[in-house]
Each structure stands twice: as structure tokens, then as C-alpha cells.
Design a protein around this motif. Structure first.
Motif, PDB file in Angstrom:
ATOM      1  N   ALA A  34       0.843  -1.191   0.000  1.00 15.17           N
ATOM      2  CA  ALA A  34       0.000   0.000   0.000  1.00 15.17           C
ATOM      3  C   ALA A  34       0.879   1.242   0.000  1.00 15.17           C
ATOM      4  O   ALA A  34       1.691   1.427   0.908  1.00 15.17           O
ATOM      5  N   THR A  36       1.222   4.950   0.729  1.00 16.79           N
ATOM      6  CA  THR A  36       0.552   5.955   1.543  1.00 16.79           C
ATOM      7  C   THR A  36       1.322   7.264   1.456  1.00 16.79           C
ATOM      8  O   THR A  36       2.427   7.329   0.922  1.00 16.79           O
ATOM      9  N   ALA A 188      -0.840  -0.542  -4.575  1.00 11.93           N
ATOM     10  CA  ALA A 188      -2.018   0.321  -4.583  1.00 11.93           C
ATOM     11  C   ALA A 188      -1.759   1.620  -3.833  1.00 11.93           C
ATOM     12  O   ALA A 188      -1.239   1.601  -2.712  1.00 11.93           O
ATOM     13  N   VAL A 190      -3.317   4.411  -1.702  1.00 13.35           N
ATOM     14  CA  VAL A 190      -4.511   4.361  -0.853  1.00 13.35           C
ATOM     15  C   VAL A 190      -4.530   5.503   0.148  1.00 13.35           C
ATOM     16  O   VAL A 190      -3.498   6.045   0.542  1.00 13.35           O
ATOM     17  N   PRO A 193      -7.363   1.825   4.161  1.00 15.53           N
ATOM     18  CA  PRO A 193      -6.609   0.560   4.147  1.00 15.53           C
ATOM     19  C   PRO A 193      -7.211  -0.438   3.163  1.00 15.53           C
ATOM     20  O   PRO A 193      -8.431  -0.498   2.975  1.00 15.53           O
ATOM     21  N   LEU A 194      -6.362  -1.231   2.531  1.00 21.06           N
ATOM     22  CA  LEU A 194      -6.838  -2.320   1.692  1.00 21.06           C
ATOM     23  C   LEU A 194      -7.431  -3.425   2.567  1.00 21.06           C
ATOM     24  O   LEU A 194      -6.979  -3.632   3.693  1.00 21.06           O
ATOM     25  N   THR A 198      -1.323  -6.132   4.084  1.00 22.07           N
ATOM     26  CA  THR A 198      -0.458  -5.324   3.229  1.00 22.07           C
ATOM     27  C   THR A 198       0.800  -4.911   3.972  1.00 22.07           C
ATOM     28  O   THR A 198       0.844  -4.872   5.199  1.00 22.07           O
ATOM     29  N   SER A 200       3.127  -1.481   4.031  1.00 14.66           N
ATOM     30  CA  SER A 200       2.980  -0.069   3.680  1.00 14.66           C
ATOM     31  C   SER A 200       4.297   0.548   3.239  1.00 14.66           C
ATOM     32  O   SER A 200       5.352   0.240   3.781  1.00 14.66           O
TER      33      SER A 200
END
Length: 207
Positions: A34, A36, A188, A190, A193-194, A198, A200
Motif C-alpha cells: 500500500a 501511503t 495500490a 490508498v 486501508p486495503l 499489506t 505499507s
């Protein structure tokens, strides 16, 4: 099939502004990462760079197969990478059926993939409607259908869950779980959160 993508020493700029420099990380088969960070930190630009739409100022993006052999980046991107942007990229005047068929066939659909996509994302009641008449959540489900209709190893997703309600977030989470269990990779961008485990990668606050 892509089993690993590695980013080494990547520098990206937008206009006169440096988004990030010397960025290095890797994503491997069965893993979701993810991205961020604040708006403007470069999450979307990183996805587009990996997909081949932005040329980095420095650094390297390498795709490898299960034997850790390097895959030609043009072949990898043409046949093994999905980029699903923040905008759905759908033609409003087409019916949902025509748009799904076009997207899936253009990207190389599997024999049963389109039917599976319709079932998984609840698209059957929408197929005869023009895309422009669909809600934001319905359009997002239609856009996500290409991930099933035309299976590819590496999913590059930009805020994939943003217009979806809890029911369809759960369904997309199940899609992601199946993809990862089959050896797929997910990267992804984001804010939320997925719905799968995940790792990060924080790109920071922007500059």
C-alpha cells in the motif's frame, strides 16, 4: 509471468518539483503493498512510472519472472500489468456490456473471465445501461471488472475502493485475496486501508 518488480534509486519530478528521489523497494509474488502519503506525495506518479507512462529522471524499474530472469519491460507492461487509475477510463456513451467487452478483449481476456467478472462484481443488472447513467460506485465496479476479465500478474491500483460501499469493498477484498493466492502482485495508492494484509510504503508529506 511477473513474479517480482523492483524499483531502485528512482527519482521523479512533476514540473519543477521533486516528488521523491532515490526511492527503492520491491513487490513479490503473493504480496500487496500500500502506497501511503499526503496528496501530492507522488503515489499516482509512481504507479504511472511503473506502468511506463512516465519516464523517471533517474533509477531503474525491473520486472522478473519466477526464475528471477529479467523480463523485457515493454513485454511485461503490454501483457502482465494492469493500471487502474483514480479515474475509471470508461466511455460514457457505451453500454456497460460493450465497455466491459471492449476493455477485456483489448487487454486479452480469458475464456471464462468476462462471465466471472460479471458474477463477482454484480454487473448483470447494469449491462444494458449506458455507462454515463451509472453511479460512481457502479462505474468503479465496471472498471474493476477488467482485472478479472483479462487476468494479469501485477495490479497497479489508484484508490481502488474510494466510491465503493462496504458490500463491494468486501467483494473486491475477496478478489484481491484470490489474486494474491494465485501468485499475483498488488501495488495500490490508498488513503483507506486495503481489505487484505499489506505492507505499507509511505511516500511522505510531499514537497
Amino acid at each position: 509471468m511477473i513474479s517480482n518488480v523492483s524499483v531502485t534509486g528512482l527519482n521523479l519530478t512533476r514540473g519543477e518539483r521533486t516528488l521523491f528521489s532515490a526511492l527503492s523497494f520491491a513487490v513479490s509474488s503473493g504480496e500487496a503493498v500500500a502506497l501511503t502519503g499526503a496528496n501530492g506525495a507522488g503515489k499516482t506518479s509512481l504507479l504511472r512510472a511503473i506502468a511506463g507512462f512516465i519516464r523517471p529522471e533517474a533509477g531503474e524499474i525491473v520486472f522478473r519472472d519466477a526464475d528471477q530472469e529479467t523480463i523485457d519491460p515493454d513485454l511485461a507492461r503490454a501483457h502482465e500489468v494492469h493500471l487502474l487509475g483514480h479515474l475509471d477510463g470508461l466511455k460514457g456513451q457505451r453500454t456497460a456490456r460493450d465497455e466491459l467487452m471492449f476493455q477485456s478483449r483489448w487487454l486479452g481476456h480469458s475464456h471464462d473471465g468476462i462471465d466471472e467478472a460479471i458474477e463477482t462484481l454484480g454487473l448483470k443488472p447494469l449491462l444494458d445501461l449506458e455507462v454515463r447513467k451509472l453511479s460512481a460506485g457502479q462505474r468503479r465496479r465496471l472498471a474493476l471488472a477488467r482485472l478479472i476479465g483479462s487476468p494479469r500478474a501485477l495490479w497497479l491500483l489508484d484508490e481502488p475502493l474510494s466510491p465503493l460501499d462496504s458490500r463491494w469493498r468486501e467483494a473486491v477484498g475477496a478478489m484481491m485475496e484470490r489474486h494474491l493466492a494465485g501468485g499475483g502482485l498488488i501495488l495500490a495508492a490508498v488513503h483507506d486501508p486495503l481489505p487484505v494484509p499489506t505492507r505499507s510504503l509511505d511516500l511522505g508529506t510531499g514537497r
